[in-house]
Design a protein around this motif. Sequence first.
Motif, PDB file in Angstrom:
ATOM      1  N   PHE A  25     -64.071 -16.722   1.430  1.00  0.00           N
ATOM      2  CA  PHE A  25     -63.828 -15.146   0.881  1.00  0.00           C
ATOM      3  C   PHE A  25     -65.324 -14.654   0.534  1.00  0.00           C
ATOM      4  O   PHE A  25     -65.412 -13.303   0.772  1.00  0.00           O
ATOM      5  CB  PHE A  25     -62.970 -15.154  -0.060  1.00  0.00           C
ATOM      6  N   ILE A  38     -67.088 -13.865   3.418  1.00  0.00           N
ATOM      7  CA  ILE A  38     -66.542 -12.302   4.098  1.00  0.00           C
ATOM      8  C   ILE A  38     -67.060 -11.073   3.183  1.00  0.00           C
ATOM      9  O   ILE A  38     -67.580 -10.239   3.897  1.00  0.00           O
ATOM     10  CB  ILE A  38     -65.266 -12.376   4.200  1.00  0.00           C
ATOM     11  N   VAL A  64     -61.051 -14.100  11.985  1.00  0.00           N
ATOM     12  CA  VAL A  64     -61.162 -15.426  11.827  1.00  0.00           C
ATOM     13  C   VAL A  64     -60.104 -16.079  12.628  1.00  0.00           C
ATOM     14  O   VAL A  64     -59.043 -15.765  12.641  1.00  0.00           O
ATOM     15  CB  VAL A  64     -60.741 -15.547  10.166  1.00  0.00           C
ATOM     16  N   LEU A  78     -56.254 -13.285   3.940  1.00  0.00           N
ATOM     17  CA  LEU A  78     -57.322 -12.821   4.793  1.00  0.00           C
ATOM     18  C   LEU A  78     -56.837 -11.420   5.424  1.00  0.00           C
ATOM     19  O   LEU A  78     -57.352 -10.282   5.465  1.00  0.00           O
ATOM     20  CB  LEU A  78     -57.376 -13.650   6.129  1.00  0.00           C
ATOM     21  N   LYS A 115     -57.359  -8.740   2.991  1.00  0.00           N
ATOM     22  CA  LYS A 115     -58.641  -8.071   2.934  1.00  0.00           C
ATOM     23  C   LYS A 115     -59.131  -7.378   4.527  1.00  0.00           C
ATOM     24  O   LYS A 115     -59.974  -7.064   4.493  1.00  0.00           O
ATOM     25  CB  LYS A 115     -59.524  -9.280   3.108  1.00  0.00           C
ATOM     26  N   ILE A 173     -58.971  -8.439   7.427  1.00  0.00           N
ATOM     27  CA  ILE A 173     -59.423  -9.333   8.429  1.00  0.00           C
ATOM     28  C   ILE A 173     -58.411  -9.730   9.446  1.00  0.00           C
ATOM     29  O   ILE A 173     -57.301 -10.142   9.180  1.00  0.00           O
ATOM     30  CB  ILE A 173     -60.008 -10.695   7.953  1.00  0.00           C
ATOM     31  N   VAL A 209     -56.539 -12.041  11.761  1.00  0.00           N
ATOM     32  CA  VAL A 209     -56.452 -13.572  11.894  1.00  0.00           C
ATOM     33  C   VAL A 209     -55.605 -14.082  13.117  1.00  0.00           C
ATOM     34  O   VAL A 209     -54.571 -13.534  13.527  1.00  0.00           O
ATOM     35  CB  VAL A 209     -55.203 -13.812  10.662  1.00  0.00           C
TER      36      VAL A 209
END
Length: 202
Positions: free
Chosen positions: A129, A132, A142, A163, A166, A168, A170
Motif C-alpha cells: 500500500f 502504491i 495488480v 486495492l 484505492k 487499483i 485487480v
Amino acid sequence: MEYPSKLIENAVLEISRLPGIGKKTAFRLVMHLLRTEESASVSLSDAIIKLRTETRYCNNCGMVSEDVLCKYCSSAKRDHSLICLVEDIPDVIAIENTAQFQGVYHILGGLISPVNGIGPDDLRIQELFDRIESKKNTVKEVILALSPTMEGDTTAFYLNKKLSEKGIEVSTIARGVPLGGELEYADELTLGRSIVTRTKYD
C-alpha cells in the motif's frame, strides 16, 4: 553411525540440517568434498558466507538482491505500472521462467492463515500500500498470482477489497494452475498462459 573423525562428524551434522538431507546423504557429500580439490570446498564455503553476509532484500518488492533495489525494480525495461503479487521468492522465479511477464513484483512473504495465526499485519501488505501511495497514478494494475489454496483465496479476497478501494484494477491469474496446487511447482507453459490470460478478480 560411527564416523572416523570428529571433523567429519561435525560436517555431517551441519550438512544434515539442510532440508531434505539425511545423515547418509550428508556423509556422502562430506566424502565427496574430501575427494575433490581443496579449491572446490573453499569456493563452496566462500559462496555460502557471501550468501549470508552480502545478500539483502529489495527495498521495493522484497526480492533477494545485492543492491538496494533488485534487478526487476531497477530495470527501465520493466512495466512499473503493473505489479504481480506473489507469496514468496520461488514464485517470482517460476513466473520469470515463463518469459511472459514484463512488469514488476511484490513479495508478501506468506499468506493470510487465521488457523496458523497469520494475519495481514504479519505480511508485507502495508509495504504494498505504501508503495502504491508513493507512486500516485503510476500503478495501474495488480495481478494476484497466489496459489489456488484456501489461504491463497483468503489473501486474494482481502487484497482485492483493499486495492479496489484505492482505485487499483485487480486481476488474477487464470485457473490453469490446479486447485490446491502450489504456484512454484506449476509447469512453465501452464503458468505462462495463466499470466497472459489473467482475468479481472471478482
